[in-house]
Design a protein around this motif. Structure first.
Motif, PDB file in Angstrom:
ATOM      1  N   ALA A 176       1.779   7.549  -7.080  1.00  0.00           N
ATOM      2  CA  ALA A 176       1.870   6.113  -7.602  1.00  0.00           C
ATOM      3  C   ALA A 176       1.811   5.588  -8.845  1.00  0.00           C
ATOM      4  CB  ALA A 176       0.680   5.286  -6.558  1.00  0.00           C
ATOM      5  N   SER A 177       1.050   6.445  -9.700  1.00  0.00           N
ATOM      6  CA  SER A 177       0.947   5.883 -11.036  1.00  0.00           C
ATOM      7  C   SER A 177       2.334   6.293 -11.744  1.00  0.00           C
ATOM      8  CB  SER A 177      -0.162   6.685 -11.874  1.00  0.00           C
ATOM      9  OG  SER A 177      -1.427   6.206 -11.300  1.00  0.00           O
ATOM     10  N   LEU A 178       2.862   7.539 -11.453  1.00  0.00           N
ATOM     11  CA  LEU A 178       4.063   7.857 -12.164  1.00  0.00           C
ATOM     12  C   LEU A 178       5.151   7.171 -11.741  1.00  0.00           C
ATOM     13  CD1 LEU A 178       3.767  11.621 -11.886  1.00  0.00           C
ATOM     14  CD2 LEU A 178       3.461  10.621 -13.764  1.00  0.00           C
ATOM     15  N   LYS A 179       5.336   6.644 -10.768  1.00  0.00           N
ATOM     16  CA  LYS A 179       6.383   5.686 -10.230  1.00  0.00           C
ATOM     17  C   LYS A 179       6.188   4.154 -10.659  1.00  0.00           C
ATOM     18  CE  LYS A 179       9.035   4.735  -6.040  1.00  0.00           C
ATOM     19  NZ  LYS A 179      10.392   4.927  -6.731  1.00  0.00           N
ATOM     20  N   TYR A 180       5.097   3.798 -10.615  1.00  0.00           N
ATOM     21  CA  TYR A 180       4.841   2.165 -10.835  1.00  0.00           C
ATOM     22  C   TYR A 180       4.038   1.961 -12.101  1.00  0.00           C
ATOM     23  CZ  TYR A 180       6.527   2.238  -6.007  1.00  0.00           C
ATOM     24  OH  TYR A 180       7.226   2.315  -4.871  1.00  0.00           O
ATOM     25  N   TYR A 181       3.898   2.623 -12.757  1.00  0.00           N
ATOM     26  CA  TYR A 181       2.943   2.604 -13.900  1.00  0.00           C
ATOM     27  C   TYR A 181       3.431   1.203 -14.992  1.00  0.00           C
ATOM     28  CZ  TYR A 181       5.644   5.083 -17.244  1.00  0.00           C
ATOM     29  OH  TYR A 181       6.689   5.300 -18.341  1.00  0.00           O
ATOM     30  N   GLU A 182       4.592   1.073 -14.757  1.00  0.00           N
ATOM     31  CA  GLU A 182       5.227  -0.051 -15.668  1.00  0.00           C
ATOM     32  C   GLU A 182       4.988  -1.255 -15.276  1.00  0.00           C
ATOM     33  OE1 GLU A 182       9.176   1.671 -15.807  1.00  0.00           O
ATOM     34  OE2 GLU A 182       9.031   2.130 -17.975  1.00  0.00           O
ATOM     35  N   ASP A 183       4.700  -1.383 -14.091  1.00  0.00           N
ATOM     36  CA  ASP A 183       4.290  -2.778 -13.503  1.00  0.00           C
ATOM     37  C   ASP A 183       2.705  -2.609 -13.018  1.00  0.00           C
ATOM     38  OD1 ASP A 183       3.988  -5.015 -12.036  1.00  0.00           O
ATOM     39  OD2 ASP A 183       5.227  -4.621 -10.341  1.00  0.00           O
ATOM     40  N   ILE A 184       1.820  -2.710 -14.027  1.00  0.00           N
ATOM     41  CA  ILE A 184       0.690  -2.339 -13.946  1.00  0.00           C
ATOM     42  C   ILE A 184      -0.277  -3.300 -12.884  1.00  0.00           C
ATOM     43  CG2 ILE A 184      -0.290  -3.967 -15.538  1.00  0.00           C
ATOM     44  CD1 ILE A 184      -1.332  -0.356 -15.123  1.00  0.00           C
ATOM     45  N   PRO A 185       0.163  -4.669 -12.603  1.00  0.00           N
ATOM     46  CA  PRO A 185      -0.683  -5.340 -11.429  1.00  0.00           C
ATOM     47  C   PRO A 185      -0.411  -4.792 -10.188  1.00  0.00           C
ATOM     48  CG  PRO A 185       0.317  -6.754 -13.254  1.00  0.00           C
ATOM     49  CD  PRO A 185       0.722  -5.532 -13.387  1.00  0.00           C
ATOM     50  N   PHE A 186       0.937  -4.593  -9.927  1.00  0.00           N
ATOM     51  CA  PHE A 186       1.227  -3.771  -8.506  1.00  0.00           C
ATOM     52  C   PHE A 186       0.647  -2.428  -8.371  1.00  0.00           C
ATOM     53  CE2 PHE A 186       4.474  -1.403  -6.150  1.00  0.00           C
ATOM     54  CZ  PHE A 186       4.313  -2.135  -4.977  1.00  0.00           C
ATOM     55  N   CYS A 187       0.788  -1.732  -9.732  1.00  0.00           N
ATOM     56  CA  CYS A 187       0.089  -0.322  -9.439  1.00  0.00           C
ATOM     57  C   CYS A 187      -1.117  -0.450  -8.927  1.00  0.00           C
ATOM     58  CB  CYS A 187       0.581   0.498 -10.729  1.00  0.00           C
ATOM     59  SG  CYS A 187       0.250   2.245 -10.529  1.00  0.00           S
ATOM     60  N   CYS A 188      -1.988  -1.284  -9.760  1.00  0.00           N
ATOM     61  CA  CYS A 188      -3.273  -1.151  -9.446  1.00  0.00           C
ATOM     62  C   CYS A 188      -3.721  -1.444  -7.921  1.00  0.00           C
ATOM     63  CB  CYS A 188      -3.955  -2.234 -10.433  1.00  0.00           C
ATOM     64  SG  CYS A 188      -4.336  -1.585 -12.110  1.00  0.00           S
ATOM     65  N   PHE A 189      -2.628  -2.621  -7.406  1.00  0.00           N
ATOM     66  CA  PHE A 189      -2.621  -2.875  -6.106  1.00  0.00           C
ATOM     67  C   PHE A 189      -2.284  -1.661  -5.100  1.00  0.00           C
ATOM     68  CE2 PHE A 189      -0.039  -3.775  -2.333  1.00  0.00           C
ATOM     69  CZ  PHE A 189      -0.834  -4.357  -1.577  1.00  0.00           C
ATOM     70  N   VAL A 190      -1.542  -0.986  -5.421  1.00  0.00           N
ATOM     71  CA  VAL A 190      -1.061   0.416  -4.700  1.00  0.00           C
ATOM     72  C   VAL A 190      -2.348   1.343  -4.768  1.00  0.00           C
ATOM     73  CG1 VAL A 190       0.253   2.325  -4.467  1.00  0.00           C
ATOM     74  CG2 VAL A 190       1.338   0.004  -4.845  1.00  0.00           C
ATOM     75  N   HIS A 191      -2.974   1.237  -5.920  1.00  0.00           N
ATOM     76  CA  HIS A 191      -4.163   2.261  -5.900  1.00  0.00           C
ATOM     77  C   HIS A 191      -5.222   1.710  -5.276  1.00  0.00           C
ATOM     78  CE1 HIS A 191      -4.022   4.917  -9.775  1.00  0.00           C
ATOM     79  NE2 HIS A 191      -2.662   4.798  -9.314  1.00  0.00           N
ATOM     80  N   THR A 192      -5.343   0.549  -5.236  1.00  0.00           N
ATOM     81  CA  THR A 192      -6.524  -0.037  -4.175  1.00  0.00           C
ATOM     82  C   THR A 192      -6.194   0.177  -2.944  1.00  0.00           C
ATOM     83  OG1 THR A 192      -6.841  -1.771  -5.792  1.00  0.00           O
ATOM     84  CG2 THR A 192      -7.827  -1.958  -3.575  1.00  0.00           C
ATOM     85  N   PHE A 193      -4.882   0.066  -2.315  1.00  0.00           N
ATOM     86  CA  PHE A 193      -4.508   0.174  -0.986  1.00  0.00           C
ATOM     87  C   PHE A 193      -4.708   1.816  -0.686  1.00  0.00           C
ATOM     88  CE2 PHE A 193      -1.723   0.808   2.557  1.00  0.00           C
ATOM     89  CZ  PHE A 193      -1.830  -0.359   3.242  1.00  0.00           C
ATOM     90  N   ILE A 194      -4.148   2.556  -1.292  1.00  0.00           N
ATOM     91  CA  ILE A 194      -4.362   4.082  -1.352  1.00  0.00           C
ATOM     92  C   ILE A 194      -5.965   4.393  -1.056  1.00  0.00           C
ATOM     93  CG2 ILE A 194      -4.002   6.235  -2.248  1.00  0.00           C
ATOM     94  CD1 ILE A 194      -1.507   5.287  -3.264  1.00  0.00           C
ATOM     95  N   PHE A 195      -6.759   3.909  -1.940  1.00  0.00           N
ATOM     96  CA  PHE A 195      -8.129   4.391  -1.979  1.00  0.00           C
ATOM     97  C   PHE A 195      -8.758   3.711  -0.503  1.00  0.00           C
ATOM     98  CE2 PHE A 195     -12.581   3.580  -2.865  1.00  0.00           C
ATOM     99  CZ  PHE A 195     -12.834   4.571  -3.624  1.00  0.00           C
ATOM    100  N   VAL A 196      -8.445   2.591  -0.100  1.00  0.00           N
ATOM    101  CA  VAL A 196      -9.159   2.167   0.933  1.00  0.00           C
ATOM    102  C   VAL A 196      -8.719   3.068   2.170  1.00  0.00           C
ATOM    103  CG1 VAL A 196      -9.409   0.061   2.474  1.00  0.00           C
ATOM    104  CG2 VAL A 196      -9.447  -0.105  -0.029  1.00  0.00           C
ATOM    105  N   THR A 197      -7.234   3.120   2.174  1.00  0.00           N
ATOM    106  CA  THR A 197      -6.740   3.518   3.312  1.00  0.00           C
ATOM    107  C   THR A 197      -7.241   5.043   3.588  1.00  0.00           C
ATOM    108  OG1 THR A 197      -4.810   2.261   3.133  1.00  0.00           O
ATOM    109  CG2 THR A 197      -4.492   4.086   4.543  1.00  0.00           C
TER     110      THR A 197
END
Length: 347
Positions: free
Chosen positions: A295-316
């Motif tokens: 997710a970081s490699l794909k979305y790092y340029e959109d940092i707010p969205f990438c952090c959201f994806v990280h949180t979603f992955i972490f919880v799931t």
């Protein structure tokens, strides 16, 4: 801008009304409004004011900074901590507006998005009940905001503090490091399409760009590591290894086989008595790590969205996803477990 200021003031007043209502409900009803954890925070702060360790309070598994912050609960008012959490909650809503403005969103869109948080019943209730999660949301969004205005050292300080308070934002370090390339300009950054991204990477070494150290990356790493080490060392200096165990290690090695909705629940339940149980618990972090890196490699340029994806992955994909019930026993002001339901307990 005046509309945003009025919205922020109205959000503060609304939460204060909920706080006052909660005080009344706590006094008059059997079902209490105040979060059970808030009593844990207050008890830990009381131990601190007596010169003892906050970890003398059973189930206090947080940084001692939180107990120190809430010592006015003992000296001034038991509602002091709730006011702090409310202010952090409102700051979160305001930071949403600021971040979207920097992303060149329309003013109306940014304002409405902020209102969705400021007047959402869920965060309003959570913060006014005395839950400390609003501190985390404010710190994380402040980190992102400072990154977007290129205040690298301030962003690193806020980030390290957020990791010290709760360890899960440590995953955000990956996209934050990636975005700090030599020519990053997040104030005017637009989310690029996949085609543009592919075209750009054809003209430069992608791996060199995202991994090679530079001024911004070195600043961010140095300040964040230094801040985290100092804050954690202070906790260890004052309260010994138990501070490290309760604040960090407990959450890494923790296993719940009673009230866990994790995707790993059944595996952990069946292997709880086996020798490999601990190994499987650690191994369960591997899918998380792989997904977080991808997710970081794909979305790092959109940092707010990438952090959201990280949180979603972490919880799931976390190995512990709990549903808990705590009961406050007014007779002795202690937390007890609801024995009538084997799947409900207080941690």
């Amino acid at each position: 801008m005046w509309a945003v200021k009025h919205s922020v003031c109205a959000a503060v007043l609304t939460r204060l009304v909920l706080l006052l209502y909660g005080e009344w409900q706590d006094r008059t009803m059997q079902v209490k409004y105040t979060d059970v954890d808030y009593h844990v925070f207050t008890d830990a702060a009381r131990y601190v004011t007596q010169g003892e360790s906050p970890y003398e309070r059973a189930t206090y598994r947080y940084t001692p900074l939180l107990a120190w912050l809430l010592t006015p609960n003992i000296y001034l008012s038991s509602s002091f901590g709730k006011v702090v959490f409310i202010l952090c909650d409102v700051i979160t809503g305001y930071l949403i507006y600021c971040i979207l403005t920097l992303r060149k969103c329309r003013h109306d869109t940014a304002h409405i998005s902020s209102l969705i948080w400021l007047f959402n019943p869920l965060p309003m209730t959570v913060s006014s009940r005395g839950n400390a999660e609003s501190i985390m949301s404010a710190l994380v969004l402040l980190t992102i905001y400072c990154l977007m205005v290129k205040k690298t050292k301030t962003s690193a300080f806020c980030y390290a503090l957020s990791v010290h308070v709760k360890i899960y934002p440590v995953t955000y370090a990956i996209p934050m490091y990636f975005i700090l390339n030599g020519d990053f300009n997040m104030e005017t950054q637009k989310i690029e399409t996949d085609n543009k991204r592919k075209k750009r990477t054809n003209h430069q070494n992608f791996l060199m760009k995202i991994f090679w150290p530079n001024k911004f990356r070195l600043q961010f790493v140095f300040v964040s590591v230094l801040t985290f080490v100092i804050s954690t060392w202070l906790a260890y200096y004052w309260y010994g290894f138990k501070a490290i165990q309760e604040t960090y290690l407990y959450h890494i090695t923790r296993k719940d086989i009673r009230h866990n909705f994790s995707v790993y629940f059944y595996m952990l339940y069946l292997t709880a008595q086996l020798d490999i149980s601990s190994f499987l618990g650690i191994l369960s972090f591997l899918p998380q790590l792989i997904l977080l890196v991808v997710a970081s490699l794909k979305y790092y340029e959109d940092i707010p969205f990438c952090c959201f994806v990280h949180t979603f992955i972490f919880v799931t994909f976390n190995k512990v996803c709990t549903s808990q019930v705590g009961i406050l026993n007014d007779s002795d002001n202690k937390i007890t477990v609801n024995k009538s339901n084997p799947f409900s307990s207080f941690v």
